[in-house]
Design a protein around this motif. Sequence first.
Motif, PDB file in Angstrom:
ATOM      1  N   UNK A   1      -6.661   9.229   0.555  1.00 38.04           N
ATOM      2  CA  UNK A   1      -8.095  10.142   0.410  1.00 38.04           C
ATOM      3  C   UNK A   1      -8.242  10.969   1.197  1.00 38.04           C
ATOM      4  N   UNK A   2      -7.698  10.875   2.690  1.00 42.80           N
ATOM      5  CA  UNK A   2      -8.003  11.751   3.581  1.00 42.80           C
ATOM      6  C   UNK A   2      -6.949  12.929   3.656  1.00 42.80           C
ATOM      7  N   UNK A   3      -5.756  12.563   3.130  1.00 43.70           N
ATOM      8  CA  UNK A   3      -4.414  13.458   3.062  1.00 43.70           C
ATOM      9  C   UNK A   3      -4.631  14.662   1.910  1.00 43.70           C
ATOM     10  N   UNK A   4      -5.573  14.444   1.061  1.00 44.08           N
ATOM     11  CA  UNK A   4      -5.566  15.426  -0.028  1.00 44.08           C
ATOM     12  C   UNK A   4      -7.071  15.769  -0.028  1.00 44.08           C
ATOM     13  N   UNK A   5      -6.895  16.865  -0.987  1.00 50.87           N
ATOM     14  CA  UNK A   5      -8.446  17.716  -1.246  1.00 50.87           C
ATOM     15  C   UNK A   5      -9.574  16.813  -1.685  1.00 50.87           C
ATOM     16  N   UNK A   6     -10.555  17.218  -1.256  1.00 49.62           N
ATOM     17  CA  UNK A   6     -11.627  16.311  -1.534  1.00 49.62           C
ATOM     18  C   UNK A   6     -12.215  16.295  -2.770  1.00 49.62           C
ATOM     19  N   UNK A   7     -12.005  17.215  -3.585  1.00 51.27           N
ATOM     20  CA  UNK A   7     -12.667  17.466  -5.140  1.00 51.27           C
ATOM     21  C   UNK A   7     -11.977  15.996  -5.850  1.00 51.27           C
ATOM     22  N   UNK A   8     -10.474  15.926  -5.938  1.00 51.04           N
ATOM     23  CA  UNK A   8     -10.023  14.716  -6.545  1.00 51.04           C
ATOM     24  C   UNK A   8     -10.260  13.549  -5.872  1.00 51.04           C
ATOM     25  N   UNK A   9     -10.363  13.676  -4.495  1.00 47.06           N
ATOM     26  CA  UNK A   9     -10.439  12.413  -3.834  1.00 47.06           C
ATOM     27  C   UNK A   9     -12.107  11.822  -4.298  1.00 47.06           C
ATOM     28  N   UNK A  10     -13.179  12.740  -4.259  1.00 44.75           N
ATOM     29  CA  UNK A  10     -14.139  12.315  -4.547  1.00 44.75           C
ATOM     30  C   UNK A  10     -14.233  11.671  -6.103  1.00 44.75           C
ATOM     31  N   UNK A  11     -13.694  12.365  -6.716  1.00 46.47           N
ATOM     32  CA  UNK A  11     -13.500  11.917  -8.147  1.00 46.47           C
ATOM     33  C   UNK A  11     -12.931  10.529  -8.359  1.00 46.47           C
ATOM     34  N   UNK A  12     -11.862  10.554  -7.687  1.00 47.04           N
ATOM     35  CA  UNK A  12     -11.317   9.037  -7.798  1.00 47.04           C
ATOM     36  C   UNK A  12     -11.733   8.196  -6.981  1.00 47.04           C
ATOM     37  N   UNK A  13     -12.723   8.256  -6.009  1.00 46.04           N
ATOM     38  CA  UNK A  13     -13.567   7.493  -5.514  1.00 46.04           C
ATOM     39  C   UNK A  13     -14.629   6.812  -6.519  1.00 46.04           C
ATOM     40  N   UNK A  14     -15.326   7.662  -7.174  1.00 48.22           N
ATOM     41  CA  UNK A  14     -16.079   7.499  -8.506  1.00 48.22           C
ATOM     42  C   UNK A  14     -15.268   6.372  -9.408  1.00 48.22           C
ATOM     43  N   UNK A  15     -13.975   6.875  -9.617  1.00 44.98           N
ATOM     44  CA  UNK A  15     -13.458   6.058 -10.744  1.00 44.98           C
ATOM     45  C   UNK A  15     -13.229   4.553 -10.122  1.00 44.98           C
TER      46      UNK A  15
ATOM     47  N   UNK B   1       0.939  -1.235  -0.027  1.00 48.71           N
ATOM     48  CA  UNK B   1       0.166  -0.020   0.096  1.00 48.71           C
ATOM     49  C   UNK B   1       0.750   1.134  -0.001  1.00 48.71           C
ATOM     50  N   UNK B   2       1.471   1.576  -1.082  1.00 51.62           N
ATOM     51  CA  UNK B   2       2.272   2.856  -1.113  1.00 51.62           C
ATOM     52  C   UNK B   2       1.475   3.868  -1.322  1.00 51.62           C
ATOM     53  N   UNK B   3       1.895   5.004  -0.645  1.00 52.41           N
ATOM     54  CA  UNK B   3       1.186   6.420  -0.671  1.00 52.41           C
ATOM     55  C   UNK B   3       1.988   7.505  -1.363  1.00 52.41           C
ATOM     56  N   UNK B   4       1.624   8.355  -1.947  1.00 57.82           N
ATOM     57  CA  UNK B   4       2.377   9.384  -2.668  1.00 57.82           C
ATOM     58  C   UNK B   4       2.384  10.389  -1.423  1.00 57.82           C
ATOM     59  N   UNK B   5       1.226  10.742  -0.791  1.00 59.07           N
ATOM     60  CA  UNK B   5       1.433  11.707   0.480  1.00 59.07           C
ATOM     61  C   UNK B   5       0.919  11.020   1.792  1.00 59.07           C
ATOM     62  N   UNK B   6       1.389  11.313   2.924  1.00 60.08           N
ATOM     63  CA  UNK B   6       0.938  10.764   4.084  1.00 60.08           C
ATOM     64  C   UNK B   6       1.921   9.760   4.718  1.00 60.08           C
ATOM     65  N   UNK B   7       1.841   9.392   5.865  1.00 55.02           N
ATOM     66  CA  UNK B   7       2.790   8.682   6.669  1.00 55.02           C
ATOM     67  C   UNK B   7       3.103   7.468   5.770  1.00 55.02           C
ATOM     68  N   UNK B   8       4.574   7.007   5.921  1.00 55.59           N
ATOM     69  CA  UNK B   8       5.176   5.697   5.256  1.00 55.59           C
ATOM     70  C   UNK B   8       5.257   4.480   6.093  1.00 55.59           C
ATOM     71  N   UNK B   9       5.152   4.762   7.577  1.00 58.84           N
ATOM     72  CA  UNK B   9       5.463   3.724   8.166  1.00 58.84           C
ATOM     73  C   UNK B   9       4.643   2.624   8.089  1.00 58.84           C
ATOM     74  N   UNK B  10       5.166   1.320   7.749  1.00 61.25           N
ATOM     75  CA  UNK B  10       4.446   0.009   7.656  1.00 61.25           C
ATOM     76  C   UNK B  10       4.909  -0.830   9.038  1.00 61.25           C
TER      77      UNK B  10
END
Lengths: 510, 401
Positions: A298-312, A159-168
């Motif tokens: 989803x929770x670390x970035x703005x909601x516009x894109x997040x919502x769109x990506x959810x739908x995708x 589960x790699x993320x671009x933004x957000x904590x990276x500790x696994x």
Amino acid sequence: MSRKQRLPFKRNTESNIQDERKYPAITNRVAENKATLQEVFHNSTDIKFREFQIPLQNVTGAFLCYMEGMVSEDSINLNIMEPLLEASQHLDNSSDEVMTFIKNRIVQISDLSEVTTTEEMVNGIMVGKTAVIVEGSNKILLINTIRYDARAVEEPDTESTVRGPREGFTEVLKTNTSLIRRRVKNPNLVFEDMEIGKLTKTIVRIGYIEGIAKEEVVKEVKKRLKSIETDSILGSGYIEQFIEDGKNSPFPTVGNSEKSDKVAAKILEGRVAIICDGTPFVLTVPFLFIEAFQVPEDYYSKYFITSFIRLIRVLALFLTVLTPALFVAAATFHQEMVPTLLLTTMAAAEEKVPFPVLIEALLMIVVFQLLREAGVRMPRPIGSAISIVGALVIGEATVQAGLVGAPMVIVVAITAITGFIIPVLNNPIILVRYFLLFLAGSLGLYGLLMGILVVIAHVCSLRSFGVPYLTPIAPVVLSEWRDFPLRLPIKFMKKKPHSTVETNKGDVSK
Amino acid sequence: MNKTICSVPAKIMRNVVLLLTLLFLTGCWDRQELTEMGIVTGIALDMNKETGEYILTSQFLRPASQSTVAPTPNEPFILISATGKTIPELMQKTNRNVDRNGFYPHNKVIIMSEEVAKSGVLHLFENFQREQNIRSYAWLAVAKGTSARSLLEKHKTSISSIPASFLNNLFMDANADAVSSNLLNFYKKALKKGESPVIAVLSIDEGVEMTPQTTKLSGGAVFDGDRLAGFLNERETMAYNWVKTKIRNETLGSYDFLSEDGSIVALALIDKNAKINPNVSKGSLDSFSIEVNLLTELSEHQPMKEFNENADIIHYLDNIEKQAEKKMKADIRHLTETAQKELESDILGFGDRLYKRYPSVWNKVKDNWRAHFKDLEIEVEVNVKIKNSGLIKGTLLPESM
């Protein structure tokens, strides 16, 4: 009669292991105790004994016992051996019993305990504690010297993320617990341990926030964990299969994650985490269908894109499951539905293909599945070679060889790409895809629709630890739609979802 | 040890087998592979004058020559003709002549020759409704002055390689001087008492020097019931469209006329709204009134003068509006007279309007509507509004030396 017989692996749990109650009791003779230990461990070479004498009033015989590789030898040398060998310096008040004296005055390690049974001693040694056995004492000192090699905290591959904590998470229970605790500094965060697996004696720890997690869920988790009867737990996947609700369903009803921030977020939403020693995958229950579409980022970035990506992502789910079935249904039963131009090109592509469309689709999907499996199991360098071959095989070559039509390549490509978007639902996606493909190939859209109904009915029937699997879609919980299918701005996200949160008590977060 | 080999209980096993039987033994009853069917994109109906039999010509696609990878050099379509008395018979005979089964749902156009149209067509189309193999959205046209089959041949001025899609585009882009009607419209009107259908007319212009042979969609074919009664010319068709047709393709085309001072004015029609109202007094029908409101743009005029004041421009536009109204009124009046006297077909649907507004009055006259219709009094009112004159001050004038 034979119908009542249980699944085969249950029968194998009867093992020929020596019963623990048969261990000889501890005596006050050093030599006898040593013999007992040697017998219990069958003279295994990684068990180390160190005999020495303690220079007290009357020189006393004693020995240390520990398991090699599980302990910090430095710590034993500095904090146990050295003070013990120089014990005579402390010889001012000798009224105490030897063991109490050693415990109170000599050993320089904070975590230690006195035990009186062989069983406790053996179990202690096995996890990396050091046992101190002294002549003339029925008690045994177990000193915590646990230390073993472990992987560092790294960014998880899954589960790699671009933004957000990276500790696994790592394989070490203690580290994993601390990763969660560091994120939730609240005394209401509770961890409880239990030991599962007759042979492996794996420590399984559940974590939840008292007052947020639903009491009945916590109770249920404990009950189910306690009822596990097995020899070995080598990963959290074993536990998942023992405690999950829909044991005969391909849909996951227990979540897992390698990311500490994600698990912390789940705990804060009232879920219970199950950490299993030896696995970096922490389980969370209850697990709802919509969680498959939620990603920490989803929770670390703005909601516009997040919502769109959810739908995708939702679109991707439908595409990956339905595309081959829809294509086959349209091409063999419902040609009148396809736009004329597209039908012409489809027909043109099929012109030189000897197989029915259904066989073509199956061929391509199976080839893709094979390639994928080959790529996953191979070491990285070979894996890339396979993907090149794969690109050639399902790309140009099959079309030119006249095995499949060009549109089918696109169909499989769409199916494959969209299949990677929701990794959590990977298993059900593959099964449902084949199921619907067969129905569409034999009954057309009618069959496809029936198939979809069956799948939806099945998913609706599932529950995860008492919570309906499709909450908040079915049953409809409108207040929770703020997090699915769209993610509303953060100001709407303050409240906790109430299908997973304890509602009888006040919210402790306030 | 036999018991342990099959660990699935017999009952479950039996059910699974039964379910699988359901799936595999029943077969896929209407499954049709793409390689088994011949896509038909257009059909033409002609009549053998001697025997009175119909000739059905179907345009089959050759998908291989449309391939995006390696197209074959063949013509992308073939025409197959068959002779027979009924549509099912014709379709079967067609299948005999070609190596694929005809697949008709993608049919775009149905063209019939004048002879076929004159002999009545509803009994032919009945099969389409019963079997639902041809969509009601297929365009319907009469071939004027040529055989229907010749219109499915390759057209000289076609950009698309398939004649049916060429024709399809003609219908989609039809202007105000042509009727573009589909099968469904035809059914609706032909099956009704108070209205006669008008459908599209396709013809081939032989062409002179500059303009080569062209295929043309213009005018309208008037039916009386389901039999061809006559044709409308372009001017009449335009008037018909003002009253009847719903707006399509943004513009209704342009209308030009000679103004009083001898110059030509061209108006682009951008919107319209028309009403037909029966005037009934004391339970009997007096007359009908047609009211047409047209919104236009002034697109060309060559009056050779310049305006200096806004009042002049307004006056000038008012004047043009009045002249246009007069001309259009005359056109519509001409259309109604043609319909009443010459064609004897209620193409504007007066009967239908009467039925909808005054059903009781309609019931009195419906039995000899044909006779009533001939002598109907019809009042026409046209309002033209010029919305936009292109923002130029007067007209373009050469600066005199």
